[in-house]
Every structure is written in C-alpha cells, then in structure tokens.
Design a protein around this motif. Structure first.
Motif: not given
Length: 460
Positions: A323, A328, A361
């Motif tokens: 991340f 992500r 994430a």
C-alpha cells in the motif's frame, strides 16, 4: 416376318446404346498416395527443393527461399523426420512450417541467432523440435526464437530445448503459444513484453534457470494476456536476488492479465508473482513447494482477484501488499494455504517469512482455510499501511499466531469477524506494532483500538 425384323431392329438399337454408354463412362481417378506422417495436405515438401535431413551443406538462405516460395502460394512447408541444421533464419511473412512431432528437428549451429520473425502479419510454427544445443547466442540475440512486431504468431506442439538464453523472446506481438514443451532454458522459457491479447496455454515448462513464463511491459498498461492450464516445474533463480528471478509465472506492469488453472511445482521464489499489475486474476492454480511467497500481488496495482488457489509449501502463502506504493483493491477468497515455513531464500528486511495470507488496503479476505503456518495465519496491515480491510469467515488452524493486525498510529479501519482459530498457541488475534506484539489476545474484541471492529470470532 415384320415382327421379327422390328424386334431385331430394337435389339440392335439397345445394344448400340449400351455400347455407347460404356464408351463414355468416366474412368476412376488413380488413388492419391497417402500423406507422410504429420504432413498437411497441400504442403510443400522441403526435400523436393534440396532441404533434406542432415544435409550440412544446405544454407539457411536456401531454406528461407523455400519458405518464401511456400508463403507466397499460401502453403505450409513440411519437414520429414530428421535433423535440419540452421542458424540466422529470418522467417518470411505468412510462413507455415511444420513437421513430425518429436522427430523433425531444427538444430542451431551456433552462429549468433537461430530463428527470427520481425514485422510479420502472420507466422506459424508447429510440430517441430527446436534445439538450441546450449550453443552461444550473440549479445544482440535475446532468445532462441525471437519475434518482434508480429500481428499473429502461433507456436504449437513444439519441443523447445537447450536455449543458452531465453527459449522464446517476444516483443510487441500477439501470440498463441500452445501445447509446447519447453525445458532447459538458461534464462526463461517465455519472455513476452508489450504483448497484445496473447494466449499461453497448456504448455509444459521445466528446468529453466531464471524463470518460467514472463508477461512484462516496458511501461504499465493494458495487456490482456491469458496464461491458462500450463504445467511448470523446477524453476531456478540462477541470478539470485530477492524476487526478480526464480518465478514460475511473473506479471510485470501488464494489466488485465488472467493466470488460471496452472499447476506449478518447485519455483525458487514465487509460483505466481504479479508486480504493478492491475486487474489481475489469479484463480484456481496449484502452487506446490515454492521457495518464497507462493502468490504475490505487489507494488503499484489496483485490482487483484486471488481466488480458489491451493498453496502447499512456501515461505509465505498469499501476499497482496505494498500500500505504501499504491498497492490496493483486492479480493482474496476461498483459497487453501498450508505448510508455510519461516525459512526463505534471503534475509528479509521487513515483515519476514512464515505467514499464510497478508493484505493491506481496500481488500476482502474471506472463506480461506489456512493450516500449519510457522508465524501468522493472517497478517492484516503493516505499520500504518492498513485501510479498509474486511477479514471474515476464515479458518486458521495450527499457526503460532492466528492473526497479526497492525495497531500503530494512523492505521486505518479493519473489520475482523466470524473467523475460527484452532491451535494458535501465541493467540488468536494479536495487535502488532511493526515487528513487536503489543496487545493481549483480541479475539473477544477491544474498545481500546477504535480502528478495529472485532466480533463473532472464536478460538477453539
């Protein structure tokens, strides 16, 4: 009397008609000689033009003239069984070169390059043994078979062996690489860069020095290659390092790639490694005995679907991280991860080895079964790199710690619900500050860490 004459006249006319019919009856054509084994109907026989097995005096130039002639007539060239020594053979447009599988051998004579295709609309190679003999390739030659800017390239049912560099090196081409057996390449089985909607399917790849199937781009962008149903084994990392080499399937900067239904055993690093590859689908693969992280989606990606894979034996199981560089947006679902050790091929300078599944994430981690893990069954975030994680409905059994979750300042939200932990002696859910355990077991929930919502979990 009249009747007899009439009958005789009719009889004569009938006999005359039958005779005439027999005279004009078509004669059946002589049956065509049967095709040689593997020969295509309508193909041009190379031997008719002086290219015969083991003819050391036949130049690649003469060979190319035959290919040009056949391509102009839209015909394939058939090579009967035997060995055909060649080097520096530039394939013409519309070439179709075929032979008898396992018996028609192109043998590289070591003059710098073997087979090249550049700027072609179409080229097809099938049913041949392409043997590099581990002979020298020049500095300007990237692979035993090199293709650049080929609109439609088909390589099918070939044995490609003994490459002293990469077996197949493709640039800016749309290729179908299917049902081949590629082994013994000093570097990679296939390196395809800046491809266009290619297909790499049902190949057997083994004993390659630095990698198996590589789908790369010089700059990040759409690629659309499908890597489906291949078997890869014994992939080395001759050049060492911490991840660029030693991967069975490696996707780099190539978006919209599918990696599905592959069987991978014995990669020195990752079975499947996707680096800066957005919208990657990694599904229904078997990843056995990987030396480092079995399945990786890392660095600068948006969108990774990792589902239905079986991982057995690795230093880490599945890692969807970074991340800090924009990695992500993922779903990690319905995988089996087991037998994860904490021993890797180098000294790790951050989180280390020994975890089952790691995510950071904007990701859902759900329905996975994780068993026999040296350190963490699940790893949620790393330092402040945690945002919008949902970890729900997983089973973790026989892990030193069931789950490690980041509790440093600035860590984002995580929902940890309805997971089952069994035989986790150091705790089911433990908060970590970087490398250090910072909490007691959080399996029952905690009001202290407001970024964590923990409910419905059970520790056996």
């Amino acid at each position: 009397m009249t009747n007899n004459r009439a009958i005789s006249r009719r009889h004569l006319l009938m006999l005359s008609g039958l005779a005439m019919a027999g005279a004009i009856r078509p004669v059946a054509a002589a049956p065509r000689a049967p095709l040689a084994e593997g020969e295509l109907r309508g193909s041009l026989q190379a031997a008719q033009y002086g290219v015969t097995p083991d003819a050391r005096d036949v130049s690649s130039r003469k060979f190319r003239e035959i290919l040009v002639r056949a391509a102009a007539d839209n015909k394939p060239v058939f090579l009967p069984p035997g060995t055909y020594p060649i080097s520096s053979l530039d394939l013409p447009d519309n070439v179709r070169l075929t032979g008898v599988p396992g018996a028609s051998r192109l043998l590289y004579t070591g003059d710098g390059s073997m087979l090249r295709a550049e700027g072609l609309r179409r080229a097809e190679i099938s049913n041949l043994v392409i043997d590099g003999g581990n002979a020298w390739l020049s500095d300007q030659t990237a692979g035993l078979f090199s293709a650049r800017a080929v609109s439609e390239l088909i390589i099918e049912n070939c044995d490609i062996i003994g490459a002293s560099k990469t077996a197949l090196h493709l640039e800016r081409s749309s290729a179908r690489i299917e049902n081949n057996r590629i082994s013994g390449a000093a570097d990679y089985a296939l390196y395809a860069v800046d491809g266009r909607a290619s297909s790499v399917s049902n190949n057997r790849v083994s004993a390659c020095g630095n990698g198996g199937i590589l789908i790369h781009r010089f700059t990040k962008g759409a690629d659309g290659t499908q890597v489906i149903g291949n078997r890869l084994s014994d992939i080395g990392a001759r050049n060492g390092g911490t991840g660029p080499f030693g991967n069975a399937i490696n996707i780099f900067r190539a978006d919209d790639v599918m990696v599905t239904n592959n069987h991978i055993r014995g990669a020195a690093f990752s079975a499947i490694r996707a680096n800066a590859a957005s919208n990657v689908m990694i599904a229904s693969n078997q990843c056995l005995n990987s030396g480092e992280t079995a399945i990786y989606s890392e660095f600068g990606f948006e969108g990774a679907l990792v589902t239905g894979n079986l991982v057995d034996g690795a230093a880490n199981g599945i890692s969807v991280v970074n991340f800090d560089t924009g990695g992500r947006l993922a779903t990690i679902a319905n995988n089996i991860v087991r037998n994860i050790s904490d021993k890797g091929p180098y000294v790790h300078d951050t989180v280390g080895f020994g975890f089952g599944i790691s995510a950071e994430a904007d990701a859902a981690v759900t329905g996975n079964v994780i068993e026999n893990v040296a350190r963490f069954g699940l790893l949620a975030g790393w330092g402040p790199y945690l945002r919008n994680l949902s970890i729900n409905g997983n089973i973790v059994r026989r892990a030193a710690t069931g789950m490690a979750v980041s509790v440093v300042e600035d860590a984002g939200q995580a929902l940890i619900a309805n997971n089952l932990f069994d035989e986790t002696p150091k705790g089911a859910i433990i908060g970590y500050r970087w490398h250090d355990a910072a909490t007691s077991d959080l399996v029952e929930g905690s009001s202290r860490y407001l970024h964590l919502t923990i409910s419905g979990n059970r520790r056996s």
